[in-house]
Design a protein around this motif. Sequence first.
Motif, PDB file in Angstrom:
ATOM      1  N   ASP A 545     -13.709 -20.633  26.452  1.00 48.31           N
ATOM      2  CA  ASP A 545     -14.839 -20.330  25.567  1.00 48.31           C
ATOM      3  C   ASP A 545     -15.234 -21.548  24.744  1.00 48.31           C
ATOM      4  O   ASP A 545     -16.419 -21.759  24.449  1.00 48.31           O
ATOM      5  N   PHE A 546     -14.245 -22.375  24.367  1.00 48.77           N
ATOM      6  CA  PHE A 546     -14.563 -23.604  23.645  1.00 48.77           C
ATOM      7  C   PHE A 546     -15.349 -24.564  24.535  1.00 48.77           C
ATOM      8  O   PHE A 546     -16.251 -25.255  24.061  1.00 48.77           O
ATOM      9  N   VAL A 547     -14.982 -24.624  25.803  1.00 49.49           N
ATOM     10  CA  VAL A 547     -15.691 -25.508  26.728  1.00 49.49           C
ATOM     11  C   VAL A 547     -17.171 -25.141  26.759  1.00 49.49           C
ATOM     12  O   VAL A 547     -18.051 -26.002  26.628  1.00 49.49           O
ATOM     13  N   ASP A 548     -17.452 -23.853  26.922  1.00 49.10           N
ATOM     14  CA  ASP A 548     -18.844 -23.400  26.980  1.00 49.10           C
ATOM     15  C   ASP A 548     -19.571 -23.681  25.667  1.00 49.10           C
ATOM     16  O   ASP A 548     -20.708 -24.179  25.657  1.00 49.10           O
ATOM     17  N   GLN A 549     -18.913 -23.358  24.564  1.00 50.81           N
ATOM     18  CA  GLN A 549     -19.536 -23.535  23.248  1.00 50.81           C
ATOM     19  C   GLN A 549     -19.836 -25.003  22.974  1.00 50.81           C
ATOM     20  O   GLN A 549     -20.940 -25.362  22.526  1.00 50.81           O
ATOM     21  N   TRP A 550     -18.865 -25.868  23.244  1.00 46.04           N
ATOM     22  CA  TRP A 550     -19.045 -27.285  22.956  1.00 46.04           C
ATOM     23  C   TRP A 550     -20.076 -27.916  23.893  1.00 46.04           C
ATOM     24  O   TRP A 550     -20.850 -28.784  23.485  1.00 46.04           O
ATOM     25  N   TRP A 551     -20.074 -27.503  25.150  1.00 46.67           N
ATOM     26  CA  TRP A 551     -21.054 -28.037  26.090  1.00 46.67           C
ATOM     27  C   TRP A 551     -22.482 -27.700  25.637  1.00 46.67           C
ATOM     28  O   TRP A 551     -23.355 -28.571  25.633  1.00 46.67           O
ATOM     29  N   LEU A 552     -22.712 -26.473  25.267  1.00 42.64           N
ATOM     30  CA  LEU A 552     -24.050 -26.058  24.841  1.00 42.64           C
ATOM     31  C   LEU A 552     -24.484 -26.794  23.574  1.00 42.64           C
ATOM     32  O   LEU A 552     -25.666 -27.145  23.420  1.00 42.64           O
ATOM     33  N   LEU A 553     -23.543 -27.033  22.663  1.00 41.11           N
ATOM     34  CA  LEU A 553     -23.863 -27.811  21.464  1.00 41.11           C
ATOM     35  C   LEU A 553     -24.324 -29.215  21.849  1.00 41.11           C
ATOM     36  O   LEU A 553     -25.347 -29.700  21.357  1.00 41.11           O
ATOM     37  N   LEU A 554     -23.585 -29.857  22.731  1.00 41.03           N
ATOM     38  CA  LEU A 554     -23.919 -31.226  23.136  1.00 41.03           C
ATOM     39  C   LEU A 554     -25.245 -31.274  23.887  1.00 41.03           C
ATOM     40  O   LEU A 554     -26.036 -32.216  23.708  1.00 41.03           O
ATOM     41  N   ILE A 555     -25.502 -30.270  24.700  1.00 39.33           N
ATOM     42  CA  ILE A 555     -26.780 -30.204  25.410  1.00 39.33           C
ATOM     43  C   ILE A 555     -27.932 -30.061  24.425  1.00 39.33           C
ATOM     44  O   ILE A 555     -28.985 -30.713  24.555  1.00 39.33           O
ATOM     45  N   ASP A 556     -27.747 -29.220  23.425  1.00 36.88           N
ATOM     46  CA  ASP A 556     -28.801 -29.038  22.410  1.00 36.88           C
ATOM     47  C   ASP A 556     -29.115 -30.355  21.699  1.00 36.88           C
ATOM     48  O   ASP A 556     -30.280 -30.674  21.445  1.00 36.88           O
ATOM     49  N   ILE A 557     -28.067 -31.104  21.371  1.00 34.97           N
ATOM     50  CA  ILE A 557     -28.272 -32.394  20.700  1.00 34.97           C
ATOM     51  C   ILE A 557     -29.032 -33.350  21.616  1.00 34.97           C
ATOM     52  O   ILE A 557     -30.000 -33.999  21.206  1.00 34.97           O
ATOM     53  N   ALA A 558     -28.597 -33.427  22.874  1.00 36.36           N
ATOM     54  CA  ALA A 558     -29.245 -34.340  23.820  1.00 36.36           C
ATOM     55  C   ALA A 558     -30.705 -33.954  24.042  1.00 36.36           C
ATOM     56  O   ALA A 558     -31.584 -34.822  24.113  1.00 36.36           O
ATOM     57  N   GLN A 559     -30.968 -32.664  24.156  1.00 36.27           N
ATOM     58  CA  GLN A 559     -32.344 -32.216  24.366  1.00 36.27           C
ATOM     59  C   GLN A 559     -33.223 -32.537  23.161  1.00 36.27           C
ATOM     60  O   GLN A 559     -34.388 -32.909  23.311  1.00 36.27           O
ATOM     61  N   HIS A 560     -32.666 -32.403  21.969  1.00 34.03           N
ATOM     62  CA  HIS A 560     -33.436 -32.733  20.763  1.00 34.03           C
ATOM     63  C   HIS A 560     -33.796 -34.212  20.748  1.00 34.03           C
ATOM     64  O   HIS A 560     -34.920 -34.592  20.409  1.00 34.03           O
ATOM     65  N   PRO A 602     -20.668 -25.289  31.926  1.00 32.69           N
ATOM     66  CA  PRO A 602     -21.794 -24.435  32.342  1.00 32.69           C
ATOM     67  C   PRO A 602     -23.102 -25.214  32.463  1.00 32.69           C
ATOM     68  O   PRO A 602     -24.095 -24.910  31.793  1.00 32.69           O
ATOM     69  N   ALA A 603     -23.109 -26.236  33.305  1.00 29.21           N
ATOM     70  CA  ALA A 603     -24.295 -27.083  33.444  1.00 29.21           C
ATOM     71  C   ALA A 603     -25.300 -26.439  34.394  1.00 29.21           C
ATOM     72  O   ALA A 603     -24.967 -26.148  35.547  1.00 29.21           O
ATOM     73  N   SER A 604     -26.509 -26.243  33.927  1.00 29.88           N
ATOM     74  CA  SER A 604     -27.573 -25.681  34.751  1.00 29.88           C
ATOM     75  C   SER A 604     -28.247 -26.790  35.543  1.00 29.88           C
ATOM     76  O   SER A 604     -28.056 -27.982  35.273  1.00 29.88           O
ATOM     77  N   ARG A 605     -29.074 -26.412  36.512  1.00 22.99           N
ATOM     78  CA  ARG A 605     -29.795 -27.413  37.288  1.00 22.99           C
ATOM     79  C   ARG A 605     -30.750 -28.205  36.400  1.00 22.99           C
ATOM     80  O   ARG A 605     -30.948 -29.411  36.588  1.00 22.99           O
ATOM     81  N   GLU A 606     -31.351 -27.519  35.445  1.00 27.85           N
ATOM     82  CA  GLU A 606     -32.243 -28.203  34.521  1.00 27.85           C
ATOM     83  C   GLU A 606     -31.488 -29.256  33.713  1.00 27.85           C
ATOM     84  O   GLU A 606     -31.990 -30.360  33.478  1.00 27.85           O
ATOM     85  N   GLN A 607     -30.272 -28.910  33.287  1.00 27.51           N
ATOM     86  CA  GLN A 607     -29.470 -29.867  32.530  1.00 27.51           C
ATOM     87  C   GLN A 607     -29.041 -31.043  33.399  1.00 27.51           C
ATOM     88  O   GLN A 607     -28.966 -32.184  32.922  1.00 27.51           O
ATOM     89  N   ILE A 608     -28.758 -30.776  34.662  1.00 26.38           N
ATOM     90  CA  ILE A 608     -28.426 -31.861  35.584  1.00 26.38           C
ATOM     91  C   ILE A 608     -29.595 -32.829  35.716  1.00 26.38           C
ATOM     92  O   ILE A 608     -29.415 -34.056  35.687  1.00 26.38           O
TER      93      ILE A 608
END
Length: 754
Positions: A545-560, A602-608
């Motif tokens: 669960d930490f992996v998923d949570q931390w990944w999504l946080l990092l993706i949000d930062i990168a997208q911003h 949990p990397a999506s195709r869009e994130q890739i």
Amino acid sequence: MGRAPKRTFKDRATPLSASAAISGTTATVQKKEEVPALLKKLTSGDANDRVWAAASSSNLLMSEDPSVRRLLLSNSIVSALIDCMADSVPDVVLQVTGALHKLAAIDQGAAEEICRKNVFGAIQTLIPRLAKSIDDIIKQNEDGSKLTAEERKTVFQTTDNLISILWVLCETVPWSLKLINSMALIPFLVSFFKVIGKLPASLIQTAGQFLYTLTDANVPAQRALLTQPGAPQTLFAVLDSQHGDDTVTAEDFTIARILAGGVLANVKATALSQLERAHKGNEDGIPEAETKLWSDFSRVLLQIISEFIQFDPHAAAETAAASVKAAIVARTEADSSGAEPANGFKHEEALDLLSSRISYVQMALELAANIFTDEGADDADIDGDTASCGDESGDEDDNEDDDDAMASENEHDDKGYIRSFDDDVGGKSNEDDGVDFDVNEMEDILADEGTTAKEADDVVRQSVLGVFIGTIVPSLQRLAQPTKMTTLAAAISECTSTPSSDSIKLVTSVVENFAALHERALSCFNNVLLVIEESLNAWFRVHGDFVDQWWLLLIDIAQHLFGVGGAPAEFAEADQRLRFAVLEPTISCMWTLARSAQGAVPASREQIEGLIHVCEQAPSSDLRVKAIGVLGNIACRKPGYIEENRRIGSYLLDEIVSKNLLVPGAPDSSAAEPLIEALDLIYDIYSDMTFDYDEPVFAYGAFLEKLRKCYLPMRKLVKTIDRRVKRELRDRGDLVVQNMRGFIDYKGSERQAA
């Protein structure tokens, strides 16, 4: 990739305030022709002339016109200012030390000249005089004041300037450190920790920051502090004390405790090493009484830090935006009326206070990160070994059997290609070894290869790492999240409708503060991930669960950072610089997390696609390598991710490898590192034909034929890497070429054998 280095700060000594950012370039002297007259007034018999000339010099040295600074420097302004440090008029000395501080901070060449002109002798002469004045002020505080408030302020500001000069030189001119060490400053600097509450908090903090910098990886200064009678005890007393003095705010007192803890953290390894040598022949080892001060040091410091970094960056961004707007309006009105703003520079002062708070949060994060990294005590030995292996026998690059010779030093695996004993997926080098955190508690678990995931989790809960994950990581996540003042584009839009040079300068100074805060938080977070990856990888099997949570946080930062509009064209360069300053540690965290979770993020195709875009736009080879590392680890997911694997594998082989090696013209050696990383990952991604993506992607995609075409160009490219300049990269390149040949042979026979 490797651990975040012990020094995570960059440009810690930053003297320029918000008010300087908006108004500091206004010079008292308006024409270059007036400079000689200004310099002459520095030696005038009239004290008022000398004060005016020193203040004017300070303003001119901050000019955006580099020719003005060059003119001053060519007219020996440095020597003139240093000579004026012996002036009998306190206001002259105040202005001169302020000018030298600013000059050293903004001009590397000038900083070196300041050192060559022996500023250290002038400072050493001034210190006893200032120390006596401070001592008199403290006694007068007890017996009844004799000096005016303005006179006290001059003493305090001059002392602050003096320490700041040394601090900047220590940071920017490495060879000055030996001279600074010889000044025996430790008693003077430690003495400030004895009078917290009796002097301005800012002065105590400047002294503490310089002492922290001075003792960072500087063994002579560390030994001087440890041998100074009562110095460690003074710092421990501050660290362990609780706030109870009404003359100092709780926040300032906490900053003093963190500074004391930072200095002690710097000297801890040297202190313990000295104790070990002193008791080497003692059968019972080091007496507990002598190690008691250090026994729970990390926990105490982490607890103080965890309380201090309860800082809301979004609320701070709102405050900063409001202050910037008000400052711009006030400055515009003042310029139109020709008068000073009615309320002075109160808005810039508010920004300065916020900037100071952010800088101390950054320092606290640096300390927290350093708890999880080597103190650097063994660095000298490592460097020495590396130097002794240097290639001084001439250029061996033309030896066609280089990679065969290398093979004898490495281990052949069962698939026919080579793995260096210290090589690892993700490009980690041997500098990553020996992570030091709570070693006594972790010793058993690290020695037991059969440790279960649950045992790892239990040990983490009781360790310093557990304290860190529970109390500090949530703050790191909050501090890493972008705000309206994180990107220059958003901040300009928020703060002004008609951008001007001065207003953009002010906005940029604020954005730099927020970008630095995010960068420090992410660097600290990366240290946590690296510790878990290197020592307790089983922990992730319990905490997906930490992996998923931390990944999504990092993706949000990168997208911003990467997904919002850019600044106006004239500010695009600064905008990109600040974005990538935060994006790079974000990608570093992604890379470590993806490796630690063995690609199970949990990397999506869009994130890739977003990561591929980062790789394409990366301004540096380092960032490109990190983005490639993230993609390569995501590509290892199985089963059920064939299309994702196809996209990543094709990108790595076609766009990173083939495109750089097979296009007309010789490949540039600057592209070598991303190529090496991509090839290393390809070997691991497609190491086994039983992987569900191997046949549809590697076999049907003709990857093997493409690799065969790339072999000789890759070998040629690696030969262009100068071993004497980039030995580690050359060694890794030689290894990847040798592995490439083995991998091609292995994959060519793999299905035939089956």
